[in-house]
Design an enzyme around this catalytic site. Structure first.
Site, PDB file in Angstrom:
ATOM      1  CB  VAL A   1      -0.879  -0.011   1.274  1.00  0.00           C
ATOM      2  CG1 VAL A   1      -1.756   1.222   1.327  1.00  0.00           C
ATOM      3  CG2 VAL A   1      -1.704  -1.279   1.342  1.00  0.00           C
ATOM      4  CB  CYS A   2       1.080   4.199  -2.203  1.00  0.00           C
ATOM      5  SG  CYS A   2       1.817   5.855  -2.159  1.00  0.00           S
ATOM      6  CB  VAL A   3       3.735   5.344   2.862  1.00  0.00           C
ATOM      7  CG1 VAL A   3       4.764   6.056   1.994  1.00  0.00           C
ATOM      8  CG2 VAL A   3       3.630   6.015   4.226  1.00  0.00           C
TER       9      VAL A   3
END
Lengths: 123, 119, 99
Positions: B77-79
């Site tokens: 998941v992209c931070v």
């Protein structure tokens, strides 16, 4: 990691800015991609050409104006920006309306470039 | 073949996450590997363990978690996108990890193919 | 290369844009709401028929069936399941999703 491996990666932008977050978050990917020393190009098609329309002023909607970031791309050695000719024409725009130097080409020509890519990322 | 997947939309509103899931299942069944599934934009909403669909509906989040557990998938998941949307380690579902956008670029370099699912 | 279109041709221009860019011999896979383009009798049918002469057009059967359109599949469009979708991705050098 993937040292030495250089892939041709094209980012395809077809959405207008501000109405949705895609343009901004796509740009964030491109900036990170710059650090990976790949052969990066950006294509702006359909409403994506509005991302580069000069003169964004976003104060009234209280959203960050990310247009200056496009002008910084050159500093990251990202300078292959292709803009779809038909999309400009359909929107009453021309190359002079673009906030950065771009190469205007037909959809078919962009399609030809797509064929040459290893990876296409569209947002 | 090693396949990279990008999911740009959250669960339920768009079909993107369903399509990506079915694609991954079929790829694994055909003997291919999923190099990574990267969740970006509203796609990060696929990773919250607070999701509770009605009982007669599919549980999109748990389905990803199970697919990851069964096949050792790397669900990233992209931070930046996650923090924007309130997805943090404290509400992260099993099998997902939060990391940087570099993981997407790396995936597109390492995988043999990259398939994007979105709106 | 493989082009993937997931929008109805009557609501968005994704199919138009895809067809304008797609090179001779390329493959186009219609998924999600894109499957409506693969059916008979709609106003955008002509575009797809014209494209069939120079492009390989595929449609994702589960999405077509889900929408009650399986009986309306246009001639010349090849139905595939998810395994077929995977095969198309593997077979082609790259793919572009016209989101």
């Amino acid at each position: 990691m993937s040292e030495g491996q250089v892939k041709k990666i094209m980012y395809v932008n077809r959405k207008a800015p501000y109405g949705t977050i895609y343009a901004l978050e796509s740009l964030e990917v491109v900036l990170i991609a710059a650090a990976f020393d790949q052969d990066v190009s950006l294509a702006f098609m359909d409403d994506g050409v509005y991302q580069l329309k000069k003169g964004h002023q976003t104060k009234g909607i209280e959203v960050k104006n990310f247009q200056p970031t496009y002008r910084a791309l050159d500093d990251y050695d990202i300078n292959k920006l292709y803009v779809e000719k038909e999309a400009l024409e359909a929107r009453g725009l021309s190359e002079e309306d673009m906030c950065v130097p771009v190469e205007v080409m037909s959809a078919a020509e962009i399609g030809k470039l797509m064929e040459e890519q290893d990876v296409l990322l569209s947002f | 073949m090693n396949l990279g997947i990008l999911v740009n939309e959250g669960p339920y509103t768009h079909e993107a996450s369903d399509s990506a899931y079915h694609f991954c299942k079929a790829a694994l069944a055909s003997g291919h590997q999923i190099q990574r599934v990267f969740f970006y934009h509203d796609g990060v909403n696929n990773a919250t363990r607070l999701t509770e669909p009605p009982q007669d509906d599919r549980h999109i989040v748990n389905r990803w978690s199970k697919l990851a557990a069964d096949n050792k998938l790397d669900l990233v998941v992209c931070v930046a996108a996650a923090l924007r949307r309130g997805i943090k380690d404290e509400n992260l579902a099993a099998g997902f990890r939060i990391s940087g956008l570099g993981q997407l670029i790396e995936s597109s370099i390492q995988a043999d193919r990259m398939v994007t699912f979105g709106d | 290369m493989l082009h993937i279109v997931n929008k109805s041709p009557l609501e968005r221009n994704a199919l138009d844009s895809c067809l304008a860019a797609a090179q001779q011999g390329a493959a186009v896979l219609l998924i999600e709401d894109g499957v409506y383009a693969a059916t008979r009798g709609h106003a955008a049918e002509g575009k797809l028929q014209a494209a069939l002469s120079r492009l390989e057009i595929y449609v994702l059967t589960p999405d077509l069936e889900a929408r009650g359109m399986a009986q309306s599949l246009a001639e010349g469009v090849k139905p595939v399941d998810y395994a077929g979708f995977v095969e198309l991705v593997v077979k082609h050098k790259n793919c572009q999703s016209w989101l």
